[in-house]
Motif scaffolding. Structure first.
Motif, PDB file in Angstrom:
ATOM      1  N   VAL A 183       0.980  -1.115  -0.119  1.00 34.14           N
ATOM      2  CA  VAL A 183      -0.196  -0.123   0.228  1.00 34.14           C
ATOM      3  C   VAL A 183       0.907   1.017  -0.197  1.00 34.14           C
ATOM      4  O   VAL A 183       1.913   1.170   0.654  1.00 34.14           O
ATOM      5  N   PRO A 184       0.727   2.477  -0.729  1.00 34.75           N
ATOM      6  CA  PRO A 184       1.448   3.548  -1.134  1.00 34.75           C
ATOM      7  C   PRO A 184       1.514   4.245   0.482  1.00 34.75           C
ATOM      8  O   PRO A 184       0.460   3.783   0.932  1.00 34.75           O
ATOM      9  N   THR A 185       2.689   4.986   0.149  1.00 34.15           N
ATOM     10  CA  THR A 185       2.856   4.961   2.362  1.00 34.15           C
ATOM     11  C   THR A 185       2.349   6.693   1.787  1.00 34.15           C
ATOM     12  O   THR A 185       2.046   7.245   0.620  1.00 34.15           O
ATOM     13  N   ALA A 186       1.669   7.908   3.156  1.00 35.72           N
ATOM     14  CA  ALA A 186       1.904   8.605   2.943  1.00 35.72           C
ATOM     15  C   ALA A 186       2.399   9.666   1.951  1.00 35.72           C
ATOM     16  O   ALA A 186       1.590  10.815   1.078  1.00 35.72           O
TER      17      ALA A 186
ATOM     18  N   ALA B 242       1.758  12.697  -5.486  1.00 37.84           N
ATOM     19  CA  ALA B 242       0.565  12.324  -6.530  1.00 37.84           C
ATOM     20  C   ALA B 242       0.486  14.237  -6.871  1.00 37.84           C
ATOM     21  O   ALA B 242       0.164  15.244  -5.749  1.00 37.84           O
ATOM     22  N   PRO B 243       0.371  14.225  -8.009  1.00 38.09           N
ATOM     23  CA  PRO B 243      -0.097  15.642  -8.379  1.00 38.09           C
ATOM     24  C   PRO B 243      -1.771  16.486  -7.543  1.00 38.09           C
ATOM     25  O   PRO B 243      -2.276  15.841  -7.163  1.00 38.09           O
ATOM     26  N   ILE B 244      -1.395  17.401  -7.431  1.00 35.22           N
ATOM     27  CA  ILE B 244      -2.819  18.136  -6.446  1.00 35.22           C
ATOM     28  C   ILE B 244      -3.770  17.770  -7.448  1.00 35.22           C
ATOM     29  O   ILE B 244      -4.437  17.557  -6.614  1.00 35.22           O
ATOM     30  N   GLU B 245      -4.211  17.555  -8.668  1.00 39.46           N
ATOM     31  CA  GLU B 245      -4.732  17.341  -9.105  1.00 39.46           C
ATOM     32  C   GLU B 245      -5.443  16.156  -8.959  1.00 39.46           C
ATOM     33  O   GLU B 245      -7.047  15.806  -8.894  1.00 39.46           O
ATOM     34  N   THR B 246      -4.764  15.561  -9.339  1.00 41.00           N
ATOM     35  CA  THR B 246      -5.569  13.556  -8.540  1.00 41.00           C
ATOM     36  C   THR B 246      -6.080  13.765  -7.597  1.00 41.00           C
ATOM     37  O   THR B 246      -7.053  12.843  -7.123  1.00 41.00           O
ATOM     38  N   ARG B 247      -4.721  14.078  -6.421  1.00 42.26           N
ATOM     39  CA  ARG B 247      -5.693  14.095  -4.879  1.00 42.26           C
ATOM     40  C   ARG B 247      -6.996  15.301  -4.806  1.00 42.26           C
ATOM     41  O   ARG B 247      -8.119  14.823  -4.491  1.00 42.26           O
ATOM     42  N   ALA B 248      -7.196  16.384  -5.884  1.00 46.17           N
ATOM     43  CA  ALA B 248      -8.207  17.188  -5.909  1.00 46.17           C
ATOM     44  C   ALA B 248      -9.309  16.031  -5.802  1.00 46.17           C
ATOM     45  O   ALA B 248     -10.896  16.114  -5.509  1.00 46.17           O
ATOM     46  N   ALA B 249      -9.534  15.018  -7.430  1.00 46.62           N
ATOM     47  CA  ALA B 249     -10.275  14.238  -7.436  1.00 46.62           C
ATOM     48  C   ALA B 249     -10.753  13.461  -6.688  1.00 46.62           C
ATOM     49  O   ALA B 249     -11.756  12.441  -6.533  1.00 46.62           O
ATOM     50  N   ALA B 250      -9.950  12.959  -5.657  1.00 46.96           N
ATOM     51  CA  ALA B 250     -10.378  11.535  -4.899  1.00 46.96           C
ATOM     52  C   ALA B 250     -11.131  12.472  -3.545  1.00 46.96           C
ATOM     53  O   ALA B 250     -11.113  11.442  -2.551  1.00 46.96           O
TER      54      ALA B 250
END
Length: 204
Positions: free
Chosen positions: A22-25, A31-39
């Protein structure tokens, strides 16, 4: 240990070696902010003002996804889950400008309810402000923001700042800004204008 426990440890070790853990914090943060914003879900938010330190601040609210995007100089610097108006108190849509800002405010319409970091959008009681957020419509029409995000947004915006609220699908932060800017010159109703300007517009 039992043979089953040994087998589980061995399987987990293989995942680590293969790079499938599992990916770490830290990895998620990279990850790009756009990707994190979408989640974003629930009451989560992102604020990265260092991505753009100059330029006008623009806010785009998507009611369908219950999300807010914040841009400065055309670059995404923040995103947050929201809670907009519940059924019967739906939040208005369209182009707005920030009419008033008060760090400590109480509602004139709804039982003196606290509205911290209030940024007024119209003269009927709709504003951006901090409050309880769960990613679903809950309010009496306002756009509720998580408290930490509301405070940071309050510090970044200016009077007259551009806010756009839509019911359209927003597939990405870039698409959200493009849609908002396409409506940047849309007429603003009198209830969304500064009071002196609204009075001048209504005068014969």
């Amino acid at each position: 240990m039992t043979r089953t426990v040994h087998a589980l440890f061995a399987a987990f070790a293989l995942l680590l070696v293969a790079g499938l853990a599992v990916p770490t914090a830290d990895a998620r943060q990279a990850a790009p902010i756009e990707t994190r914003a979408a989640a974003l879900k629930g009451s989560s938010w992102i604020w990265e003002p260092e991505r753009s330190r100059e330029g006008p601040v623009e806010v785009v609210i998507g009611l369908k996804r219950q999300i807010a995007f914040v841009y400065r100089g055309g670059k995404l610097i923040g995103a947050s889950s929201i809670s907009s108006g519940a059924r019967g108190h739906e939040s208005p849509i369209g182009r707005f400008q920030i009419l008033e800002k008060k760090r400590h405010h109480r509602s004139n319409r709804y039982d003196d309810a606290p509205m911290p970091f209030m940024q007024r959008l119209n003269w009927y009681g709709v504003a951006l402000h901090g409050g309880h957020v769960n990613g679903r419509p809950l309010s009496k029409g306002c756009i509720r923001l998580p408290m930490g995000f509301a405070e940071r947004l309050f510090g970044a915006t200016a009077m007259g700042g551009f806010v756009f609220i839509t019911e359209d699908e927003l597939p990405s932060p870039a698409a959200a800004l493009e849609l908002a800017r396409a409506h940047a010159d849309a007429p603003i109703p009198a209830d969304r204008m500064p009071r002196n300007a609204a009075a001048a517009t209504a005068a014969p």
